[in-house]
Design a protein around this motif. Structure first.
Motif, PDB file in Angstrom:
ATOM      1  N   GLY A 161      44.854  38.267  28.304  1.00 38.40           N
ATOM      2  CA  GLY A 161      43.594  38.995  28.456  1.00 38.40           C
ATOM      3  C   GLY A 161      42.822  38.691  29.732  1.00 38.40           C
ATOM      4  N   ILE A 162      43.516  38.308  30.790  1.00 37.98           N
ATOM      5  CA  ILE A 162      42.834  38.011  32.062  1.00 37.98           C
ATOM      6  C   ILE A 162      42.635  39.329  32.822  1.00 37.98           C
ATOM      7  N   ASP A 163      41.400  39.618  33.202  1.00 39.73           N
ATOM      8  CA  ASP A 163      41.102  40.916  33.832  1.00 39.73           C
ATOM      9  C   ASP A 163      41.428  40.934  35.324  1.00 39.73           C
ATOM     10  N   ILE A 164      41.108  39.838  35.998  1.00 31.31           N
ATOM     11  CA  ILE A 164      41.372  39.759  37.434  1.00 31.31           C
ATOM     12  C   ILE A 164      42.074  38.420  37.679  1.00 31.31           C
ATOM     13  N   ALA A 165      43.252  38.461  38.272  1.00 26.69           N
ATOM     14  CA  ALA A 165      43.977  37.212  38.530  1.00 26.69           C
ATOM     15  C   ALA A 165      44.434  37.198  39.968  1.00 26.69           C
ATOM     16  N   TYR A 166      44.388  36.018  40.573  1.00 24.14           N
ATOM     17  CA  TYR A 166      44.881  35.893  41.940  1.00 24.14           C
ATOM     18  C   TYR A 166      45.774  34.671  42.022  1.00 24.14           C
TER      19      TYR A 166
END
Ligand SMILES: *Cc1c(COP(=O)(O)O)cnc(C)c1O
Length: 327
Positions: free
Chosen positions: A144-149
């Motif tokens: 459920g991670i919306d933004i990952a880098y």
């Protein structure tokens, strides 16, 4: 190349996110893209703080003039669902930040304990997957991670300078509602994402040598198979920690399930001069082992076994060198 790399990046990230692309610069550049685009001045940002890189996230959010609130835990520990839920219910932030693989401590937190609580208050979650990507499960969609880098030079073991980012539909819609574009033109996620879509309209000059390296690196992940690659890192990490424990070192992260597989963080046995040991490893064996970062400087060894280093033979060689230099 862009299209093929995007498809392979989705695979390693464990996501169907269309907006999965590469940011010029090291991991901190992709981190900055996440913060600049999704944290607007005055917003409330909740940081799960348990290491050096959650401090960096805090500083970036503060420079965006966000109202930052933190839940701190001793370095080496991770957060449970209950405390994460209580913190988020109390603070009701717009954006939540956490670090999946905390390279300063060796702790791993998949993220779902945090993202479930965040989504109950409709907050977006930024997850730092800089170290975890390519070596252990990141699983953006499942967690459920919306933004990952991430970055190129850790779990993916490519040359530094080009950093993956992945943004889901929920976050993308939020971006479309921004009153004003982010002040940074170079790190505007909408502009860079567009460069990766057909027509590939020029945004910035690509570092083509790095693109070729990343292309090759991702191909190597595909050839080995993602799960086989995870398993190789898991085994190498277990071998290293068990060997170090036998030599009298003590893992900083007490629970094995909370440890990064490909980064061992250990306290040296009493009486051992860790700086002298690292110096001898470097001078006599050409092996560079890191010390702690921030509050753990001089207190732990941080030993990465990533990419080509994550084999039984390499780990055995390292353990032999450490044993020799301890005598
Ligand atoms: C290395 C790292 C960063 C920063 O990446 P750079 O490539 O050094 O800019 C951010 N977060 C974590 C968890 C890291 O390990």
């Amino acid at each position: 190349m862009m299209k093929e790399m995007q498809a392979r990046l989705r695979l390693v990230f464990g996501t169907a996110n269309q907006r999965t692309f590469l940011v010029p610069g090291s991991g901190s550049s992709a981190m900055e893209m996440a913060v600049l685009n999704f944290v607007e001045p005055g917003m409330k940002v909740a940081i799960f703080a348990n290491g050096h890189f959650s401090n960096r996230l805090t500083e970036m959010a503060e420079r965006q003039r966000a109202q930052v609130v933190r839940l701190d835990r001793p370095w080496g520990e991770v957060f449970g669902a209950e405390e994460a839920g209580a913190f988020i219910e109390r603070e009701r932030p717009h954006v939540v930040g956490f670090v999946q693989g905390e390279t300063s401590t060796g702790a791993y937190q998949a993220g779902s304990a945090i993202t479930q609580a965040a989504h109950r208050v409709d907050a977006l979650v930024i997850g730092d997957c800089v170290t975890s990507l390519g070596a252990m499960p990141v699983e953006l969609d499942r967690n459920g991670i919306d933004i990952a880098y991430s970055c190129a030079q850790k779990g993916l073991s490519c040359p530094a300078g080009l950093s993956p980012i992945s943004i889901n539909e929920r976050a993308w819609e939020r971006l479309a509602k921004r009153a004003e574009p982010t002040w940074s033109w170079y790190l505007d996620a909408r502009l860079v994402a567009k460069y990766f879509e057909p027509a590939h309209v020029y945004h910035h000059t690509p570092a083509t040598a790095l693109y070729h390296a990343m292309y090759e690196g991702l191909l190597m992940v595909e050839e080995e198979g993602l799960e086989a690659r995870w398993e190789r890192h898991r085994r190498a990490g277990a071998q290293l920690v068990s060997g170090l424990t036998q030599l009298g070192f003590e893992p900083l992260v007490s629970k094995p399930e909370n440890r990064l597989w490909h980064l061992a963080t250990v306290k040296p046995p009493a009486g051992l001069d860790e700086a002298a040991l690292r110096q001898r490893l470097l001078e006599r064996h050409n092996i560079d082992v890191a010390t702690g970062l921030g509050q753990l400087a001089g207190k732990i060894l941080r030993i990465g076994v990533m990419g080509p280093l994550a084999t039984e033979e390499r780990v055995g060689y390292l353990l032999g060198a450490i044993k020799q230099e301890m005598q």
